[in-house]
Design a protein around this motif. Structure first.
Motif, short mmCIF file in Angstrom:
data_model
loop_
_atom_site.label_atom_id
_atom_site.label_comp_id
_atom_site.label_asym_id
_atom_site.label_seq_id
_atom_site.Cartn_x
_atom_site.Cartn_y
_atom_site.Cartn_z
N MET A 1 0.84 -1.19 0.00
CA MET A 1 0.00 0.00 0.00
C MET A 1 0.88 1.25 0.00
O MET A 1 2.05 1.20 0.25
N ILE A 2 0.22 2.35 -0.24
CA ILE A 2 0.88 3.65 -0.25
C ILE A 2 1.09 4.10 1.20
O ILE A 2 0.20 3.97 2.03
N GLU A 3 2.26 4.65 1.46
CA GLU A 3 2.56 5.21 2.78
C GLU A 3 2.21 6.69 2.71
O GLU A 3 2.93 7.48 2.11
N TRP A 4 1.10 7.07 3.32
CA TRP A 4 0.62 8.45 3.23
C TRP A 4 1.54 9.44 3.94
O TRP A 4 1.55 10.62 3.61
N ASP A 5 2.34 8.97 4.90
CA ASP A 5 3.26 9.88 5.59
C ASP A 5 4.64 9.92 4.91
O ASP A 5 5.51 10.65 5.34
N ASP A 6 4.83 9.14 3.84
CA ASP A 6 6.07 9.15 3.06
C ASP A 6 6.14 10.48 2.30
O ASP A 6 5.15 10.93 1.73
N THR A 7 7.30 11.10 2.31
CA THR A 7 7.45 12.40 1.65
C THR A 7 7.62 12.27 0.14
O THR A 7 7.52 13.28 -0.56
N ARG A 8 7.88 11.07 -0.36
CA ARG A 8 8.00 10.90 -1.81
C ARG A 8 6.65 11.04 -2.48
O ARG A 8 5.62 10.71 -1.89
N PRO A 9 6.63 11.52 -3.72
CA PRO A 9 5.36 11.60 -4.44
C PRO A 9 4.71 10.22 -4.55
O PRO A 9 5.39 9.19 -4.63
N ARG A 10 3.40 10.19 -4.57
CA ARG A 10 2.67 8.92 -4.64
C ARG A 10 2.99 8.14 -5.91
O ARG A 10 3.10 6.93 -5.90
N TRP A 11 3.16 8.86 -7.04
CA TRP A 11 3.47 8.16 -8.29
C TRP A 11 4.80 7.43 -8.16
O TRP A 11 4.96 6.34 -8.69
N GLU A 12 5.75 8.04 -7.44
CA GLU A 12 7.05 7.41 -7.26
C GLU A 12 6.93 6.16 -6.38
O GLU A 12 7.58 5.14 -6.66
N GLN A 13 6.10 6.21 -5.36
CA GLN A 13 5.89 5.05 -4.50
C GLN A 13 5.29 3.90 -5.29
O GLN A 13 5.71 2.74 -5.16
#
Length: 74
Positions: free
Chosen positions: A1-13
């Motif tokens: 899943m996507i880490e919503w607290d990750d500072t990387r853009p979602r597309w990159e994740q």
């Protein structure tokens, strides 16, 4: 899943998750990569975000896009 607290853009994740599947052999050459619609449903992201992830994979030489058919692992 996507880490919503990750500072990387979602597309990159998303692109990184797909790259990992390719590297682990879960997605093999010739396999179809999930579509924009499938990615939006799976990760709860916008279509533009999913499209950018797929474009990134193509630009890195990991996938190719066949118009009307989708993206495939090279």
């Amino acid at each position: 899943m996507i880490e919503w607290d990750d500072t990387r853009p979602r597309w990159e994740q998303v692109a990184e998750k797909i790259k990992g599947e390719i590297q682990r052999g879960e997605l093999r050459p010739g396999d179809r990569v999930p579509s924009v619609v499938a990615l939006t449903r799976e990760y709860g992201i916008a279509q533009a975000t999913a499209q950018k992830a797929l474009i990134n994979l193509r630009q890195e030489g990991l996938t190719k896009t066949v118009p009307g058919m989708g993206s495939f692992v090279i």
